[in-house]
Structures are given as structure tokens and as C-alpha cells.
Design an enzyme around this catalytic site. Structure first.
Site, PDB file in Angstrom:
ATOM      1  N   CYS A 150      41.395  51.711  43.203  1.00  0.00           N
ATOM      2  CA  CYS A 150      40.399  51.848  44.276  1.00  0.00           C
ATOM      3  C   CYS A 150      40.914  52.882  45.268  1.00  0.00           C
ATOM      4  O   CYS A 150      41.748  53.730  44.907  1.00  0.00           O
ATOM      5  CB  CYS A 150      40.059  50.508  44.910  1.00  0.00           C
ATOM      6  SG  CYS A 150      41.423  49.686  45.767  1.00  0.00           S
TER       7      CYS A 150
ATOM      8  N   ASN B  47      43.863  50.410  47.883  1.00  0.00           N
ATOM      9  CA  ASN B  47      44.713  49.426  47.171  1.00  0.00           C
ATOM     10  C   ASN B  47      45.063  48.219  48.045  1.00  0.00           C
ATOM     11  O   ASN B  47      46.152  47.667  47.950  1.00  0.00           O
ATOM     12  CB  ASN B  47      45.996  50.068  46.602  1.00  0.00           C
ATOM     13  CG  ASN B  47      46.729  49.193  45.595  1.00  0.00           C
ATOM     14  OD1 ASN B  47      47.950  49.135  45.581  1.00  0.00           O
ATOM     15  ND2 ASN B  47      46.022  48.478  44.763  1.00  0.00           N
TER      16      ASN B  47
ATOM     17  N   CYS C  90      41.989  46.101  48.956  1.00  0.00           N
ATOM     18  CA  CYS C  90      40.817  45.216  48.811  1.00  0.00           C
ATOM     19  C   CYS C  90      40.414  45.042  47.344  1.00  0.00           C
ATOM     20  O   CYS C  90      40.727  44.033  46.719  1.00  0.00           O
ATOM     21  CB  CYS C  90      39.629  45.759  49.613  1.00  0.00           C
ATOM     22  SG  CYS C  90      39.952  45.933  51.381  1.00  0.00           S
ATOM     23  N   ARG C  91      39.715  46.026  46.789  1.00  0.00           N
ATOM     24  CA  ARG C  91      39.073  45.818  45.484  1.00  0.00           C
ATOM     25  C   ARG C  91      40.048  45.763  44.313  1.00  0.00           C
ATOM     26  O   ARG C  91      39.981  44.834  43.492  1.00  0.00           O
ATOM     27  CB  ARG C  91      38.034  46.928  45.233  1.00  0.00           C
ATOM     28  CG  ARG C  91      36.868  46.855  46.175  1.00  0.00           C
ATOM     29  CD  ARG C  91      36.067  48.144  46.155  1.00  0.00           C
ATOM     30  NE  ARG C  91      36.823  49.251  46.724  1.00  0.00           N
ATOM     31  CZ  ARG C  91      36.430  50.518  46.742  1.00  0.00           C
ATOM     32  NH1 ARG C  91      35.272  50.840  46.202  1.00  0.00           N
ATOM     33  NH2 ARG C  91      37.187  51.450  47.291  1.00  0.00           N
ATOM     34  N   SER C  92      40.933  46.756  44.194  1.00  0.00           N
ATOM     35  CA  SER C  92      41.780  46.770  42.980  1.00  0.00           C
ATOM     36  C   SER C  92      42.826  45.651  42.971  1.00  0.00           C
ATOM     37  O   SER C  92      43.097  45.098  41.896  1.00  0.00           O
ATOM     38  CB  SER C  92      42.396  48.148  42.711  1.00  0.00           C
ATOM     39  OG  SER C  92      43.270  48.552  43.729  1.00  0.00           O
TER      40      SER C  92
ATOM     41  N   ASP D  99      32.978  49.558  48.523  1.00  0.00           N
ATOM     42  CA  ASP D  99      34.134  49.372  49.397  1.00  0.00           C
ATOM     43  C   ASP D  99      33.774  48.356  50.490  1.00  0.00           C
ATOM     44  O   ASP D  99      32.880  48.613  51.290  1.00  0.00           O
ATOM     45  CB  ASP D  99      34.460  50.744  49.996  1.00  0.00           C
ATOM     46  CG  ASP D  99      35.639  50.711  50.928  1.00  0.00           C
ATOM     47  OD1 ASP D  99      36.147  49.615  51.203  1.00  0.00           O
ATOM     48  OD2 ASP D  99      36.042  51.797  51.377  1.00  0.00           O
TER      49      ASP D  99
HETATM   50  P1  4NP Z   1      39.904  49.366  48.913  1.00  0.00           P
HETATM   51  O1  4NP Z   1      39.296  49.357  50.391  1.00  0.00           O
HETATM   52  O2  4NP Z   1      39.779  50.795  48.410  1.00  0.00           O
HETATM   53  O3  4NP Z   1      39.014  48.440  48.157  1.00  0.00           O
HETATM   54  O4  4NP Z   1      41.331  48.897  49.032  1.00  0.00           O
HETATM   55  C1  4NP Z   1      39.729  50.247  51.392  1.00  0.00           C
HETATM   56  C2  4NP Z   1      40.797  49.896  52.184  1.00  0.00           C
HETATM   57  C3  4NP Z   1      41.229  50.746  53.200  1.00  0.00           C
HETATM   58  C4  4NP Z   1      40.566  51.950  53.373  1.00  0.00           C
HETATM   59  C5  4NP Z   1      39.514  52.307  52.558  1.00  0.00           C
HETATM   60  C6  4NP Z   1      39.100  51.439  51.562  1.00  0.00           C
HETATM   61  N1  4NP Z   1      40.977  52.835  54.417  1.00  0.00           N
HETATM   62  O5  4NP Z   1      40.306  53.852  54.607  1.00  0.00           O
HETATM   63  O6  4NP Z   1      41.964  52.556  55.103  1.00  0.00           O
END
Ligand code: 4NP
Length: 161
Positions: A11, A14, A16-18, A128
Site C-alpha cells: 500500500c 504500510n 493501514c491496508r497492507s 486509503d
Molecule cells: P496505507 O494508508 O497506505 O493503507 O498504510 C496510509 C497511511 C499513511 C499515509 C497514507 C496512506 N500518509 O500519507 O501518511
């Protein structure tokens, strides 16, 4: 490539989703008794959270569904493109970024491509949830859980042993 069939969830951050996908898929692999045939990991295309823990909302939604995991965030690295049999981006942007790094396209499959209830191509994103409102994390959990069922079938057909 190791003997184990390698699955890497990707993702952006790294956190939340993955990591959630890794936790859900590892849980399913333990239940199926195939964890020893697999090498399952997650990473982000971005480096902002590298070295840190999963988002607390990720940990909460996983716990609500009986899944507990340790996590240290990391950014994707070039060796990942060689070392995993399957690279699974969560959304179209992650998909483009992994291909732009030089991942072999035949080893890259969008997460929701494994959801057999989705009949459209390309499949929709796992959105996201980081800045979203409401129960985005529960929605994301449900999407990941459905995709993991199809992914398990795929992996059982392809993993050695
Ligand atoms: P993820 O979510 O890609 O599912 O881990 C996000 C977590 C943090 C950010 C973006 C997406 N960020 O911009 O900090």
C-alpha cells in the site's frame, strides 16, 4: 526465490491496508494449515512511516475480528520485486508505482482482483482509509477479507508442497 511461496501486500504508508491484509491472510493460512508453505509480508511505496507501528485503527479493527499481529512498517525495496512470487497492490496508484519500479507485470495483481464477487476489470481499489471519516477501517477489513478468500484459492494452486 525461496522454497516458500512469497506474497507481498503493498500500500502507500504500510500502516493501514497492507499490514491488515497481511494479518488477515496469515490468519487464514494458519486456519488452513498452510502457513509453512508461505512467506507473507507487507510494505509501503512511501517511507514516511518506516520503522513505526501500524495505525491504531488498523490494530483495533483486526482485534475486533480476532486477529492480532506485530508490525514494523517498511518501504518497498528493489529486491522485493525479485523475492516474491506475487506482489499485491491495494490500489491503482500502488499498482502503477510497483510496475514503474520494474516489477514483472505477470507477478503483480491488484488485491480486489481476487474477490470473486467483483465482476469488473480492472477491479476497484481498496481505498486509503487513513484520512477518511466514518468506519472506513471496517469497510477496508471486509474488502480485504473477501479478497483473501480468492487469494487463498490462488495460492493453494500455486504454492509448492
Ligand atoms: P496505507 O494508508 O497506505 O493503507 O498504510 C496510509 C497511511 C499513511 C499515509 C497514507 C496512506 N500518509 O500519507 O501518511
Amino acid at each position: 526465490m525461496s522454497e516458500r511461496y512469497g506474497v507481498l501486500f503493498v500500500c502507500l504508508g504500510n500502516i493501514c491496508r497492507s499490514p491488515l491484509a497481511k494479518g488477515v491472510f496469515m490468519h487464514a493460512a494458519e486456519r488452513e494449515g498452510v502457513i509453512d508453505r508461505l512467506r507473507i509480508d507487507s510494505c509501503g511505496t512511501g517511507a514516511w512511516h518506516a520503522g513505526g507501528p501500524a495505525d491504531p485503527r488498523t490494530i483495533s479493527v483486526a482485534l475486533r475480528h480476532g486477529i492480532c499481529f506485530d508490525h514494523v512498517a517498511r518501504q518497498i525495496r528493489p529486491a522485493d520485486l525479485e523475492n516474491f512470487d506475487l506482489l499485491i497492490p491495494m490500489d491503482a496508484k500502488n499498482h502503477r508505482d510497483v510496475l514503474a519500479m520494474g516489477a514483472p507485470p505477470e507477478r503483480v495483481r491488484l488485491m480486489r482482483a481476487f474477490d470473486e464477487s467483483i465482476g469488473v476489470k480492472p477491479p476497484p481499489d481498496v481505498p486509503d482509509p487513513y484520512l477518511g471519516e466514518g468506519d472506513g477501517f471496517e469497510d477496508v477489513y471486509q474488502m480485504i477479507d473477501r479478497a483473501c478468500r480468492g487469494l487463498m484459492k490462488h495460492v493453494l494452486e500455486h504454492a509448492p508442497g
